[in-house]
Enzyme design. Structure first.
Site, PDB file in Angstrom:
ATOM      1  CB  CYS A  84     -79.521 -69.733 -50.448  1.00 60.66           C
ATOM      2  SG  CYS A  84     -79.159 -70.099 -52.159  1.00 60.66           S
ATOM      3  CG  HIS A 335     -74.750 -67.211 -49.196  1.00 61.48           C
ATOM      4  ND1 HIS A 335     -75.568 -67.757 -48.223  1.00 61.48           N
ATOM      5  CD2 HIS A 335     -75.445 -67.308 -50.363  1.00 61.48           C
ATOM      6  CE1 HIS A 335     -76.693 -68.167 -48.789  1.00 61.48           C
ATOM      7  NE2 HIS A 335     -76.642 -67.914 -50.078  1.00 61.48           N
TER       8      HIS A 335
END
Lengths: 387, 129
Positions: A84, A335
């Site tokens: 991430c 995201h």
């Protein structure tokens, strides 16, 4: 330390489920905007790095495809990945190219087309975001489970509540609904969050960020080049820090904060010669609501254990002590892993240039912070930006 | 915009585990490795000691009493676990100060004592108070 490096152009695609574009078309949306923003073109760029986790898209090796579509062929020697935190891994790579003198102008492109694969496969890929052999294989961990370990322990040790976590989601949706590029466009309530279905207790659906497609691009340049190009609103990279932590989560020995964030923050603050009280606007990695609460603490905005109070008191709202995730955060802006960190730099650059419109945080000293976590605390990056 | 199915990608993997570890699981025991040179203990087990650089290890049994440090109840199950009911995954600190992941049986609570065993396949922490 190397040469002084500034940001001369930023771009951010619309985030969301983007069935309307391929990965290369999606990347071009933010590359084009960054070119227009900086006033330079392909010929001015010395080095490009593509940040993409890629596993959820049909193109497993997207860098050459993105390069070709964007007219950057010849300048893109790699793709980088840090789960991430892939976006800030790409930023670190481009920053380093300029700071070292290897390049005068370097571009970091972050892109992920995460909704091409079906949701069950996507979750199975996420569940491997730890140590497959000793965790997922035996215990069936999911990505939310790892964050849930932190939430459970934070609740037990500091009395943090599910209501306080829900406030993070409510704040995120409120700002996302004012950001046309955000994945979610509607406000939600604390009750909506508390009533949403449990994924991995105590984490519920509305505590979790969505699976998004998106891209973001940042162009870095040396101080000499910025003068030569007569850029009037450069944003300077004043500090940068990075760290990582154990893959096998049990080994970490503490589950109320991310050691990688604490280490990266210390490094970035030392380099920038500022402290947490100097930060006026920030992006804090909020893949799950507990993550933002821990982020306040790990970055030093508030004392350890008081993160829940910090959101309750509105200190992270627009106009508060530190405006946090005022474009909607991972939670509601979305995201797309490779794009996220670069989208954070886009956001803080806009804030420091006072180009954030309705979402503008009032600033006195023009100091902002970007915080991007990879995996479940496996990687962390902190960047301090100043005008 | 027309959506079509791309050719699916099927990934099949073969991976290895130490025989000693798997045999011990079948007997309800939890093994770690210990460096014969410097005494460093590794869980997950390592065959190389990165503390002193030697690769001369022995298997040791971990203490079977521990404490729940944290846990989560998995409701949305991932691939390979779809047929299971909700399960609780915990992080347990053993009496001899090692940290490991286990499925928790009984009422989970941070700070609760557990007895560590296995179900023949994975580590289990049974809540004992």
């Amino acid at each position: 330390m190397g040469r002084k490096v500034g940001i001369i152009g930023v771009g951010n695609s619309r985030f969301g489920k983007r069935d309307d574009v391929s990965v290369q078309e999606l990347a071009w949306e933010s590359i084009k905007e960054a070119f227009e923003d900086s006033g330079i073109t392909q010929k001015d760029i010395d080095f490009v790095v593509v940040g993409s986790t890629a596993y959820r898209g049909v193109e497993l090796y997207p860098a050459p495809i993105v390069a070709e579509y964007s007219g950057l062929t010849g300048k893109v020697p790699m793709r980088v990945e840090a789960m991430c935190a892939t976006g800030l891994a790409a930023a670190l790579t481009a920053y380093t190219a300029v700071a070292s003198g290897l390049a005068d102008i370097a571009m970091a492109v972050g892109v992920d087309k995460m909704t091409e694969v079906d949701t069950a496969t996507s979750l199975a890929i996420g569940g491997r975001g730890g140590n497959y052999q000793w965790e997922y294989h035996f215990y069936g961990t999911t990505f939310p489970t790892y964050y849930a370990f932190y939430a459970t322990r934070h609740m037990a040790v500091y009395g943090t509540t599910e209501e306080q976590m829900a406030l993070v989601a409510v704040k995120a949706h409120k700002y996302a609904s004012q950001n046309p590029k955000a994945h979610f466009q509607k406000p939600i309530t604390v009750e909506d969050v508390l009533k949403s279905r449990v994924i991995s207790w105590p984490i519920k659906l509305l505590d979790s960020c969505p699976i998004s497609d998106g891209s973001a691009t940042v162009i870095f340049a040396s101080e000499e080049k910025i003068k030569e190009l007569k850029i009037d609103t450069p944003v300077w990279i004043s500090g940068i820090g990075y760290a990582n932590d154990y893959a096998y989560i049990a080994k970490r020995g503490e589950w109320t904060g991310f050691r990688a964030t604490q280490l990266a923050a210390r490094q970035a603050y030392e380099m920038a010669k500022v402290g947490p009280n100097d930060i006026e606007v920030a992006t804090v990695h909020d893949a799950f609501t507990i993550a933002e609460i821990m982020g306040y603490e790990d970055l030093g905005f508030v004392e350890k254990g008081k993160g829940g109070k910090f959101i309750e008191e509105g200190q992270s709202e627009k106009g508060g002590k530190v405006g946090v995730n005022l474009f909607g955060g991972l939670k509601a802006k979305g995201h797309p892993l490779g794009a996220t960190g670069l989208s954070m730099i886009y956001e803080i650059t806009k804030q420091l240039r006072e180009e954030a419109g309705n979402l503008q945080q009032p600033l006195k000293n023009y100091i902002g912070l970007v915080h991007n976590v990879g995996g479940t605390g496996h990687f962390a990056y902190v960047m301090i930006l100043r005008r | 915009m027309m959506q079509i199915d791309a050719i699916p990608l099927e990934l099949k993997y073969r991976i290895k585990y130490p025989d000693e570890f798997i045999q011990a699981l079948k007997k309800g025991e939890i093994l770690a490795t210990k460096c014969k040179n410097c005494g460093a203990v590794y869980f997950p087990p390592q065959r190389d000691c990165t503390n002193c650089g030697k690769s001369d290890m022995e298997w040791i049994k971990l203490d079977n009493e521990g404490e729940i440090m944290t846990y989560s109840i998995v409701v949305q199950k991932p691939q390979g676990f779809e047929d299971k009911g909700n399960y609780v995954i915990g992080i347990v600190k053993t009496k001899d100060n090692n940290f490991l992941m286990a499925w928790i049986i009984g009422e989970p609570k941070v700070g609760a004592k557990v007895r560590l065993t296995t179900d023949g396949y994975r580590l289990i922490g049974e809540v004992i108070g």
